[in-house]
Design an enzyme around this catalytic site. Structure first.
Site, short mmCIF file in Angstrom:
data_model
loop_
_atom_site.label_atom_id
_atom_site.label_comp_id
_atom_site.label_asym_id
_atom_site.label_seq_id
_atom_site.Cartn_x
_atom_site.Cartn_y
_atom_site.Cartn_z
N CYS A 1 0.82 -1.19 0.00
CA CYS A 1 0.00 0.00 0.00
C CYS A 1 0.86 1.26 0.00
O CYS A 1 1.87 1.34 0.71
CB CYS A 1 -0.96 0.09 1.19
SG CYS A 1 -2.04 -1.33 1.32
N ARG B 1 3.92 -0.12 -4.75
CA ARG B 1 3.69 -0.68 -3.42
C ARG B 1 2.41 -1.52 -3.35
O ARG B 1 2.17 -2.21 -2.35
CB ARG B 1 3.60 0.44 -2.38
CG ARG B 1 4.83 1.30 -2.31
CD ARG B 1 4.66 2.37 -1.27
NE ARG B 1 4.61 1.80 0.05
CZ ARG B 1 5.66 1.56 0.81
NH1 ARG B 1 6.86 1.86 0.36
NH2 ARG B 1 5.54 1.02 2.00
N TRP C 1 -2.63 -2.83 -1.68
CA TRP C 1 -2.31 -4.26 -1.82
C TRP C 1 -3.19 -4.93 -0.78
O TRP C 1 -2.98 -4.79 0.42
CB TRP C 1 -0.83 -4.50 -1.54
CG TRP C 1 -0.39 -5.90 -1.84
CD1 TRP C 1 0.03 -6.38 -3.03
CD2 TRP C 1 -0.29 -6.99 -0.92
NE1 TRP C 1 0.37 -7.71 -2.92
CE2 TRP C 1 0.19 -8.11 -1.63
CE3 TRP C 1 -0.57 -7.15 0.44
CZ2 TRP C 1 0.39 -9.35 -1.04
CZ3 TRP C 1 -0.36 -8.38 1.04
CH2 TRP C 1 0.12 -9.47 0.28
N ASN D 1 -1.98 1.72 5.70
CA ASN D 1 -1.07 0.68 5.22
C ASN D 1 -0.73 -0.20 6.41
O ASN D 1 -0.30 0.32 7.44
CB ASN D 1 0.19 1.35 4.66
CG ASN D 1 1.30 0.36 4.37
OD1 ASN D 1 1.03 -0.80 4.11
ND2 ASN D 1 2.54 0.81 4.41
N GLY D 2 -0.94 -1.50 6.29
CA GLY D 2 -0.62 -2.40 7.40
C GLY D 2 -1.82 -3.27 7.73
O GLY D 2 -2.72 -3.44 6.90
N GLU E 1 18.31 -16.70 -8.18
CA GLU E 1 17.83 -15.35 -8.51
C GLU E 1 17.31 -15.28 -9.95
O GLU E 1 16.28 -14.64 -10.21
CB GLU E 1 18.97 -14.35 -8.26
CG GLU E 1 18.72 -12.91 -8.70
CD GLU E 1 17.57 -12.20 -7.98
OE1 GLU E 1 16.94 -12.80 -7.10
OE2 GLU E 1 17.31 -11.05 -8.34
N LYS F 1 13.44 -14.23 -10.83
CA LYS F 1 13.08 -13.15 -11.76
C LYS F 1 12.06 -13.65 -12.78
O LYS F 1 11.08 -12.99 -13.08
CB LYS F 1 14.31 -12.62 -12.52
CG LYS F 1 15.32 -11.86 -11.71
CD LYS F 1 14.94 -10.44 -11.36
CE LYS F 1 14.21 -10.35 -10.06
NZ LYS F 1 14.95 -10.17 -8.86
N GLU G 1 8.54 -14.39 -11.12
CA GLU G 1 7.73 -13.24 -10.70
C GLU G 1 7.29 -12.37 -11.87
O GLU G 1 6.27 -11.71 -11.79
CB GLU G 1 8.41 -12.42 -9.60
CG GLU G 1 9.64 -11.66 -10.00
CD GLU G 1 10.21 -10.83 -8.84
OE1 GLU G 1 11.40 -10.55 -8.87
OE2 GLU G 1 9.45 -10.47 -7.92
N HIS H 1 20.62 -35.78 -7.71
CA HIS H 1 19.91 -36.35 -6.56
C HIS H 1 18.38 -36.22 -6.71
O HIS H 1 17.66 -36.33 -5.73
CB HIS H 1 20.39 -35.67 -5.27
CG HIS H 1 21.85 -35.88 -5.02
ND1 HIS H 1 22.38 -37.09 -4.66
CD2 HIS H 1 22.91 -35.04 -5.15
CE1 HIS H 1 23.69 -36.99 -4.54
NE2 HIS H 1 24.04 -35.76 -4.85
N LYS I 1 6.05 -4.12 -4.00
CA LYS I 1 7.48 -3.88 -3.85
C LYS I 1 7.92 -4.03 -2.41
O LYS I 1 8.96 -4.58 -2.12
CB LYS I 1 7.78 -2.46 -4.35
CG LYS I 1 9.24 -2.06 -4.29
CD LYS I 1 10.01 -2.73 -5.37
CE LYS I 1 11.49 -2.42 -5.32
NZ LYS I 1 12.26 -3.45 -6.02
#
Ligand code: M6R
Length: 614
Positions: free
Chosen positions: A2, A27, A75, A101-102, A484, A488, A491, A507, A609
């Site tokens: 948010c 955000r 969000w 936000n939260g 990584e 990428k 996402e 294995h 983010k």
């Protein structure tokens, strides 16, 4: 999670707030809304979906031009991302508009209490109860700042709140606990926001708010108090980047711009780290050398990409300092009763400095009396504020949800920390440290080399646009690079991608290899012969089973050529520093492939983010 903005001043609040939201959209982008105060009324527009939807709704609603307003980009946590659950929320009496936000953890109890007083919430959110409680307070004649303090002490959880009262058109009030909030100090105008990017166009002077503080802004004043109403100590700072850094600058995506900013980001992060004699001096390291000599264990805590930076750091730090170094997902750390104490150095890596999982892990470490050092890109954010020491990365604002320059600069900061510890503890000679620093300082040029030769990887993205699955292999520091690279792709392109330690393949995961499956293999520099040869063997193993191999190897590494369907050449650098160049083609591959799939590269689905909930 948010983004929130509040404004008071001579400009049209609506324009300031909507522009601010656009820069905070990274955000969260499930819904967006604004409220402005005019003639004793709140005027509010909110819409599910991205800010583009809000723009359309605003075009039809002609909100008044007034100098007081607030806005939110969401969000979703509590309640589906629809118009009703979008922020701002209004109190039942229509006076208070609120954005949040939260998570308010005790909202259900508060909601019942409100119901008993005859107030029914119209949304499913945890936020609305706060708007209603504030509404009751102002109705009873309590000024908004006082009302905010009274309500905040009743809330449990994490929150940044920003509110306006229609009967007090000169004031915006905000509060924070465990979620970010900065004040932008202008000339005859003031701002509050989740991030300085929201107001950087108007002012570069900011004030960071502490934990459990309330701020009241008017056109000419900023007043910060604790939740108890006492005047609070605050720290002002100057933001060292400007509007151009927060804009796309001609690129199609922030992510692409940020990938190409990496040579500068790395150079800036290395600036001023040693004196004329080559002695490392880390200014923000507020832990004495004597204390650092007592450290007998390092634990790195971080999430996502930052955690992969930590995995690379483990190899460098252990090699240079001989101090045992563990790396742990921050979200797991405090739940396993970790063994840390006064002689443990906990390193919290976070681009945003607000990641809730990392923050909670850090707090747990501090409770166990460990020393905590933050590696962070965001001045004034919570994680460095709550740490004993900080090494700031100087990447500038990272807006794309997928971390790129954040990752590279985290690696650099980790290398600096490792070298500094080696200097303090005498585990490396000064000339060895100087040589590694010289090599680090040559990395911006090496990264530029990789960026100047991307035709092959761009073509690969076109070729593999319909690939259902892609694997990434690496060994030693190449292993976190593989992880990584896969992250990428997951996402951004939403396709199955996995990174494996190349030696682990046999294995189990080798069963995944089938004809034409794209497999990226990161080959270590040739200097470490055994390591190099082992990965070349792993490369042969997957190729023999039909994989299409994309090989990242040093310019003159001819040994791998027979086993590569596609070769991506990397500059010659030492093994420990290779991630700084090896990750670049993988970032470009993911960015380009997602772009070709028509995805929103900067704002991938379901993500945000800054992840400020656990
Ligand atoms: O702000 P932080 O570095 O603490 O964020 C940690 C992760 O959420 C972040 O790296 C995430 O994994 C990125 N979206 C990956 O590109």
């Amino acid at each position: 999670m948010c983004g929130i903005v509040g404004y008071v001043g001579p400009r049209a609040a609506l324009d300031v707030v909507v522009e601010g939201l656009r820069r905070l959209e990274y955000r969260g982008y499930d819904s967006a809304g604004v409220a402005v105060v005019s003639q004793g009324r709140q005027f509010l527009t909110k819409k599910a979906g991205k800010i583009a939807n809000l723009d359309k709704a605003l075009a039809e609603s002609s909100l008044p031009r007034t100098g007081l307003g607030l806005g939110h980009t969401r969000w979703a946590t509590h309640g589906a991302p629809n118009d009703v659950n979008a922020h701002p929320h209004l109190s039942a009496n229509g006076r208070v508009a609120l954005v949040h936000n939260g998570i308010v953890e005790n909202y259900a109890r508060l909601r019942e209490e409100l119901a008993r007083e005859g107030i029914t919430c119209v949304s499913e959110t945890d936020t609305e109860v706060v708007a209603q409680l504030l509404g009751l307070q102002v109705e009873a004649g309590v000024p908004l700042d006082q009302a905010m303090r009274a309500v905040c002490v009743r809330l449990q959880g994490a929150f940044t709140l920003v509110a306006t009262d229609s009967e007090n058109p000169d004031v915006v009030v905000a509060a924070r606990r465990n979620s970010p909030l900065v004040v932008g100090v202008g000339d005859g105008e003031n701002f509050v926001a989740s991030d300085v990017a929201a107001f950087i166009e108007y002012t570069r002077e900011a004030i960071e708010l502490g934990q459990d503080q309330v701020v009241q802004i008017t056109r000419d004043g900023v007043e910060v108090t604790t939740f108890d109403g006492l005047p609070a100590d605050v720290r002002g700072y100057h933001v060292d980047w400007d509007l151009s850094a927060a804009e796309k600058g001609g690129y199609d995506w922030f992510m692409r711009k940020e990938i190409f900013e990496q040579p500068k980001a790395v150079a800036d992060t290395l600036l001023g780290r040693h004196d004329a004699d080559g002695k490392l001096t880390l200014d923000e390291l507020r832990i004495s050398d004597a204390e650092l000599r007592t450290i007998d264990k390092i634990v790195i805590i971080a999430c996502g990409t930052a955690c992969y930076a930590g995995l690379v750091a483990k190899y460098a730090i252990e090699h240079w300092t001989r101090i045992p170094c563990e790396v742990e997902l921050a979200s797991e750390f405090r739940y396993r009763d970790p063994i840390v104490g006064p002689t443990t150095l906990v390193v919290a890596i976070s681009q945003s400095g607000e990641t809730a999982d990392t923050l909670m892990a850090l707090r747990h470490a501090r409770e166990q009396r460990a020393r905590v050092l933050a590696i962070c890109n965001t001045n004034g954010s919570t994680i460095p504020r709550e740490s004993d020491a900080v090494i700031y990365t100087h990447a500038g604002p990272e807006v794309g949800v997928a971390s790129t320059k954040g990752f590279l600069t985290q690696l650099v900061a980790c290398y600096l920390l490792g070298l500094y510890l080696a200097q303090v503890r005498g585990t490396k000679f000064d000339d060895e440290i100087r040589a590694t620093m010289r090599e680090l300082e040559s990395m911006p040029a090496a990264i530029s080399d990789v960026l100047s030769d991307i035709d092959t990887v761009m073509q690969l993205a076109a070729d593999f646009v319909d690939a259902p699955s892609v694997l990434f292999l690496g060994r030693h520091v190449g292993y976190p690079v593989a992880l990584e690279g896969a992250l990428k792709l997951k996402e951004l392109a939403y396709i199955h991608a996995e990174g494996f330690a190349a030696g682990e393949l046999k294995h189990g995961p080798i069963a995944l290899i089938e004809d034409q499956l794209p497999v990226f293999v990161v080959i270590p520099p040739q200097g470490r012969d055994m390591l190099h040869d082992k990965v070349v063997s792993n490369l042969q193993e997957v190729r023999a089973r039909g994989a299409r191999t994309i090989v990242l190897a040093e310019v003159d590494d001819d040994e791998v050529t027979p086993y590569a369907d596609v070769m991506i050449r990397l500059p010659k650098v030492s093994t420990l520093l290779q991630p700084l160049v090896a990750i670049i083609p993988l970032q470009i591959f993911a960015c380009e492939l997602a772009s070709r799939k028509g995805h929103d590269v900067d704002q991938p689905r379901n993500l945000a983010k800054s992840v400020t909930v656990e």
